[in-house]
Design a protein around this motif. Structure first.
Motif, PDB file in Angstrom:
ATOM      1  N   LYS A   1      13.597  -1.826   4.077  1.00 19.49           N
ATOM      2  CA  LYS A   1      14.885  -2.073   4.728  1.00 19.49           C
ATOM      3  C   LYS A   1      14.744  -2.975   5.953  1.00 19.49           C
ATOM      4  O   LYS A   1      15.639  -3.776   6.259  1.00 19.49           O
ATOM      5  N   LYS A   2      13.608  -2.878   6.648  1.00 17.12           N
ATOM      6  CA  LYS A   2      13.392  -3.659   7.864  1.00 17.12           C
ATOM      7  C   LYS A   2      12.742  -5.016   7.591  1.00 17.12           C
ATOM      8  O   LYS A   2      12.608  -5.830   8.505  1.00 17.12           O
ATOM      9  N   SER A   3      12.340  -5.256   6.359  1.00 16.18           N
ATOM     10  CA  SER A   3      11.602  -6.481   6.028  1.00 16.18           C
ATOM     11  C   SER A   3      12.544  -7.644   5.722  1.00 16.18           C
ATOM     12  O   SER A   3      13.764  -7.462   5.595  1.00 16.18           O
ATOM     13  N   ASP A   4      11.963  -8.827   5.560  1.00 15.07           N
ATOM     14  CA  ASP A   4      12.733 -10.013   5.174  1.00 15.07           C
ATOM     15  C   ASP A   4      13.145  -9.977   3.704  1.00 15.07           C
ATOM     16  O   ASP A   4      13.913 -10.828   3.259  1.00 15.07           O
ATOM     17  N   ALA A   5      12.620  -9.012   2.963  1.00 17.70           N
ATOM     18  CA  ALA A   5      12.872  -8.970   1.514  1.00 17.70           C
ATOM     19  C   ALA A   5      14.346  -8.800   1.183  1.00 17.70           C
ATOM     20  O   ALA A   5      14.818  -9.301   0.155  1.00 17.70           O
TER      21      ALA A   5
ATOM     22  N   GLU B   1       0.835  -1.207   0.000  1.00 16.70           N
ATOM     23  CA  GLU B   1       0.000   0.000   0.000  1.00 16.70           C
ATOM     24  C   GLU B   1       0.868   1.254   0.000  1.00 16.70           C
ATOM     25  O   GLU B   1       0.556   2.250  -0.686  1.00 16.70           O
ATOM     26  N   GLN B   2       1.970   1.236   0.752  1.00 13.74           N
ATOM     27  CA  GLN B   2       2.862   2.398   0.798  1.00 13.74           C
ATOM     28  C   GLN B   2       3.490   2.668  -0.569  1.00 13.74           C
ATOM     29  O   GLN B   2       3.581   3.822  -1.005  1.00 13.74           O
TER      30      GLN B   2
ATOM     31  N   PRO C   1       7.330  12.787  -1.505  1.00  8.45           N
ATOM     32  CA  PRO C   1       8.428  11.899  -1.099  1.00  8.45           C
ATOM     33  C   PRO C   1       8.204  11.211   0.246  1.00  8.45           C
ATOM     34  O   PRO C   1       8.825  10.193   0.519  1.00  8.45           O
ATOM     35  N   GLU C   2       7.279  11.748   1.082  1.00  4.46           N
ATOM     36  CA  GLU C   2       7.048  11.095   2.383  1.00  4.46           C
ATOM     37  C   GLU C   2       6.572   9.658   2.203  1.00  4.46           C
ATOM     38  O   GLU C   2       6.929   8.777   2.987  1.00  4.46           O
ATOM     39  N   TYR C   3       5.740   9.438   1.179  1.00  5.10           N
ATOM     40  CA  TYR C   3       5.266   8.078   0.918  1.00  5.10           C
ATOM     41  C   TYR C   3       6.440   7.160   0.583  1.00  5.10           C
ATOM     42  O   TYR C   3       6.504   6.018   1.036  1.00  5.10           O
ATOM     43  N   ALA C   4       7.366   7.669  -0.234  1.00  5.14           N
ATOM     44  CA  ALA C   4       8.531   6.854  -0.620  1.00  5.14           C
ATOM     45  C   ALA C   4       9.408   6.579   0.590  1.00  5.14           C
ATOM     46  O   ALA C   4       9.900   5.455   0.768  1.00  5.14           O
ATOM     47  N   GLU C   5       9.612   7.585   1.422  1.00  2.91           N
ATOM     48  CA  GLU C   5      10.460   7.407   2.603  1.00  2.91           C
ATOM     49  C   GLU C   5       9.899   6.343   3.540  1.00  2.91           C
ATOM     50  O   GLU C   5      10.643   5.523   4.087  1.00  2.91           O
ATOM     51  N   GLN C   6       8.583   6.323   3.700  1.00  3.04           N
ATOM     52  CA  GLN C   6       7.946   5.303   4.532  1.00  3.04           C
ATOM     53  C   GLN C   6       8.174   3.908   3.948  1.00  3.04           C
ATOM     54  O   GLN C   6       8.500   2.963   4.669  1.00  3.04           O
ATOM     55  N   ALA C   7       7.994   3.807   2.625  1.00  6.07           N
ATOM     56  CA  ALA C   7       8.165   2.509   1.963  1.00  6.07           C
ATOM     57  C   ALA C   7       9.609   2.043   2.039  1.00  6.07           C
ATOM     58  O   ALA C   7       9.880   0.859   2.300  1.00  6.07           O
TER      59      ALA C   7
END
Length: 321
Positions: free
Chosen positions: A274-278, A251-252, A263-269
């Motif tokens: 970075k914190k995900s298992d991806a 969604e982000q 850019p706030e949306y991109a920064e959140q994503a």
């Protein structure tokens, strides 16, 4: 093992290749030459010339031709970077202003075209026709890849297949062409050419995936461009595609693609990715390609070039992220 340590016995060749590139980009006293020289001064690992040189050691090579092939491949790579920067509206690369930022988009596009054109003038001698055919097809495929990247910008619904096809044309193809042309210039057997070509392809796929991971996990200083610049430019890479299996992150990313000037949306994503298992999952894809690359070397003669290719693969696959 540092890359420079693994290849230090080829320093004379690499210095000569660098000198030839300086000569070519500085031949015309024009804005295009000035812009080309500006790009060259930004530096680079010269991975493609290294692969040409190493692959040529599996046969009997014309050293002058091999050096010119190395220059041709690096010029194609440089041209593709110039065009990429225009497509992505990038302002920095390797910590330097891009050509489009320092001058304008028209200068950048013609500079890229100039570099493409110079490549086909470089190759003369044995296997000249075969080498030209491979170079021409490579330029064609790179251009198709550029068009596909333009088409897919800010397109959320992209599959893994789309991603792997794009990085094949963006990165893997040029590295596969480097190992292939080094082997062709050295009159290697068809089996050796095929194995080295596949080695280059798999290394290229692994290399680009690592680059896409580093885009999230490195600092702006290390990258020479903003963290998450691929996503900021509207390009989906493997970490993002994998992370979007999480509905919140998906969604982000969608929100940013719908509102690219927010850019706030991109920064959140970016922070969520970075914190995900991806990141680790993407790394495992890279390692799978790396193992395939090393497997292609198993049947090749146990010469210094083979051992160096193994070391280079290890370096590329374990870059810090």
């Amino acid at each position: 093992m540092k890359l420079a340590t693994a290849i230090n016995y080829m320093n004379d060749d690499i210095t000569e290749i660098e000198n030839r590139m300086k000569q070519i980009t500085g031949e015309e006293h024009s804005l295009i030459s000035t812009a080309s020289s500006h790009l060259l001064q930004a530096g680079g690992k010269r991975i493609r010339p290294i692969f040409v040189l190493l692959s040529s050691q599996f046969g009997e090579a014309d050293h002058d031709q091999v050096r010119n092939v190395s220059v041709a491949l690096e010029l194609i790579h440089m041209a593709s970077l110039v065009h990429d920067d225009v497509i992505d509206v990038a302002s920095t690369r390797r910590g330097h202003e891009t050509i489009n930022a320092k001058w304008d988009n028209l200068t950048a596009m013609y500079t890229g075209d100039f570099l493409f054109a110079r490549t086909l003038e470089l190759v003369r001698g044995r296997n000249e026709i075969a080498i030209h055919q491979v170079l021409a097809d490579t330029i064609y495929q790179v251009c198709v890849g550029e068009i596909e990247q333009i088409r897919d910008k800010y397109t959320y619904d992209q599959s893994l297949f789309n991603y792997f096809r794009r990085i094949k044309r963006k990165t893997a193809l040029l590295i596969a062409t480097s190992t292939k042309l080094g082997a062709i210039a050295a009159n290697c057997s068809e089996e050796t050419i095929e194995r080295l070509t596949l080695y280059g392809y798999y290394i290229g796929m692994s290399y680009q995936i690592i680059d896409d991971i580093l885009d999230f996990t490195s600092t702006e200083k290390e990258l020479g461009k903003p963290v998450g610049s691929d996503l900021l430019s509207g390009n989906l890479t493997l970490p993002t595609i994998l992370a979007c299996q999480n509905e919140v992150i998906a969604e982000q990313v969608q929100q940013f693609f719908k509102h690219p000037n927010t850019p706030e949306y991109a920064e959140q994503a970016i922070e969520a990715i970075k914190k995900s298992d991806a990141i680790e999952d993407a790394f495992q894809y890279s390692q799978a390609y790396l193992r395939k690359a090393l497997h292609q070397l198993d049947a090749l003669p146990d010469i210094k070039a083979k051992r160096t290719l193994q070391k280079v693969a290890g370096y590329l696959g374990k870059r810090k992220f």
